[in-house]
Design an enzyme around this catalytic site. Structure first.
Site, short mmCIF file in Angstrom:
data_model
loop_
_atom_site.label_atom_id
_atom_site.label_comp_id
_atom_site.label_asym_id
_atom_site.label_seq_id
_atom_site.Cartn_x
_atom_site.Cartn_y
_atom_site.Cartn_z
N ARG A 1 0.82 -1.21 0.00
CA ARG A 1 0.00 0.00 0.00
C ARG A 1 0.85 1.25 0.00
NH1 ARG A 1 -2.94 -1.63 5.36
NH2 ARG A 1 -0.85 -2.42 5.64
N ARG B 1 3.30 3.67 -17.43
CA ARG B 1 3.77 3.57 -18.82
C ARG B 1 5.23 4.01 -18.94
NH1 ARG B 1 -1.20 6.92 -20.80
NH2 ARG B 1 -2.85 5.47 -20.25
N CYS C 1 -7.83 2.90 -12.24
CA CYS C 1 -8.03 4.05 -11.35
C CYS C 1 -9.50 4.09 -10.95
CB CYS C 1 -7.71 5.36 -12.07
SG CYS C 1 -5.98 5.62 -12.44
N GLU D 1 -12.55 7.39 -4.73
CA GLU D 1 -12.84 6.93 -3.37
C GLU D 1 -14.23 7.39 -2.94
OE1 GLU D 1 -9.85 7.96 -0.55
OE2 GLU D 1 -8.28 7.01 -1.71
N ARG E 1 -4.08 7.13 -3.61
CA ARG E 1 -3.70 5.88 -2.95
C ARG E 1 -3.41 4.83 -4.00
NH1 ARG E 1 -8.31 7.03 1.06
NH2 ARG E 1 -7.19 7.61 2.93
N TYR F 1 3.73 5.96 2.80
CA TYR F 1 2.77 7.02 3.04
C TYR F 1 3.56 8.31 3.06
CZ TYR F 1 -0.72 3.50 3.77
OH TYR F 1 -1.58 2.45 3.58
N ARG G 1 -1.70 6.48 7.99
CA ARG G 1 -1.15 5.29 8.65
C ARG G 1 0.22 5.65 9.25
NH1 ARG G 1 -2.97 -0.01 7.92
NH2 ARG G 1 -1.60 -0.28 9.69
#
Length: 123
Positions: free
Chosen positions: A6, A62, A74, A77, A89, A107, A115
């Site tokens: 992540r 790419r 993509c 959210e 994210r 992050y 986080r």
């Protein structure tokens, strides 16, 4: 073993250039810190907050040799009130033998707030 890696990063302005540069920074950090090879990546999922509309973050892949066959998507959210604005994210699904607690998540910028427990391991 399949693992999720992540990451998240924020931008200041909703511009193609800033979205592209931030996405590039995020992906480069994840690739470098986890030594990711494209043939080990099953998929890459990007999400953006509703205030990011100028470009697709996924287009940066790419630019990386060997990544053109990796499935990328993509998505927007859920616009939860009070969520971190202008945030990109990413979730990479990767085949690896690395233990889950040894994965390096990234992050960056204000996204560290999402986080802090994981962000601290990446500084």
């Amino acid at each position: 073993m399949v693992r999720g890696i992540r990451g998240a990063i924020t931008i200041k302005d909703n511009t193609d250039e800033e979205i592209t540069n931030a996405s590039m920074e995020l992906i480069q950090e994840l690739i470098k810190s986890n030594q990711i090879e494209p043939d080990k990546v099953a998929q890459v999922l990007f999400t953006v907050t509703e205030d990011i509309t100028a470009a697709f973050p996924a287009k940066v892949l790419r630019e990386f040799p060997g990544w053109s066959y990796v499935p990328v998507v993509c998505a927007k959210e859920i616009p939860v009130p009070g969520s971190l604005p202008k945030c990109i994210r990413v979730l990479l699904t990767v085949n690896t033998e690395v233990q889950q607690d040894q994965i390096h998540h990234a992050y960056l910028r204000d996204a560290r707030k999402l986080r802090p427990d994981l962000a601290l391991t990446n500084e």
